[in-house]
Design a protein around this motif. Structure first.
Motif, PDB file in Angstrom:
ATOM      1  N   ARG A  80       0.841  -1.283  -0.035  1.00 30.98           N
ATOM      2  CA  ARG A  80      -0.145  -0.073   0.159  1.00 30.98           C
ATOM      3  C   ARG A  80       0.798   1.264  -0.105  1.00 30.98           C
ATOM      4  N   GLU A 111       0.556   4.133  -2.811  1.00 28.57           N
ATOM      5  CA  GLU A 111       0.391   5.453  -2.224  1.00 28.57           C
ATOM      6  C   GLU A 111       1.651   6.520  -2.710  1.00 28.57           C
ATOM      7  N   GLN A 135       1.339   6.673  -6.656  1.00 27.86           N
ATOM      8  CA  GLN A 135       0.233   7.139  -6.988  1.00 27.86           C
ATOM      9  C   GLN A 135       0.133   8.566  -7.928  1.00 27.86           C
TER      10      GLN A 135
END
Length: 188
Positions: free
Chosen positions: A41, A45, A48
């Motif tokens: 994750r 992130e 992103q």
């Protein structure tokens, strides 16, 4: 590859075992795989807002590091590589079980497009990692441990370019195509 099919099947089997364990025992295993899921994750992130090419580069670097680690750790009697395969399978099993109603969309649009390239690369690296560890324990027929080890490293070097190409394609698809597919078909 044909000469090493048993190692490839073993790698696939260990991953599949982990997947099943992760799916069946999600609640019990979640704490074990949570750090890996959080790491994924965090990578997602960070990448992103940087664009697809940057994301692909981050993914490629991460996957290359993981495959090389799985290969090299096989030297330690195969055990770390085998454990890593099971753990990665458990992580996928847990993640997909938690996907609930998005299960098929996540598999079809989130995993499959890049996974058809990434998973063979991981299985090949793992298979040779297991083989490296095995020949240190039980040398190849009519070879010493050192001769067996050198022989397997030559095999690794001869197939290594293919693993790198698979990882490049997988990272490109995962960084550029997968987000669009997920946004269009799963998260809309």
């Amino acid at each position: 590859m044909r000469q090493n099919k048993n190692y490839l099947w073993l790698a696939l089997g260990l991953f599949a075992l982990g997947w099943v364990l992760g799916a069946l025992f999600t609640e019990q295993i979640f704490a074990l795989v949570k750090p890996s899921l959080e790491q994924l994750r965090d990578i997602a992130e960070k990448a992103q807002n940087k664009g697809g090419a940057y994301t692909s580069g981050v993914i490629f670097t991460n996957n290359l590091r993981a495959t090389v680690t799985m290969l090299v750790l096989g030297i330690l009697a195969c055990v770390p590589t085998m454990i890593t395969l099971v753990m990665n399978g458990m992580m996928i099993g847990v993640m997909l079980t938690q996907a609930g109603g998005h299960f098929w969309g996540l598999v079809t649009f989130g995993i499959l497009p890049h996974g058809i390239f990434e998973m063979p690369a991981i299985f090949i690296a793992s298979a040779f990692g297991i083989k490296l560890g095995r020949v240190l324990l039980v040398p190849l027929v009519e070879k010493t441990r050192w001769q067996s080890f050198k022989f397997v490293w030559r095999e690794v070097l001869s197939i290594g370019w293919f693993v790198v190409v698979l990882l490049i394609v997988a990272a490109t698809v995962e960084g550029l195509v997968t987000p669009v597919l997920l946004q269009t078909f799963v998260l809309h």
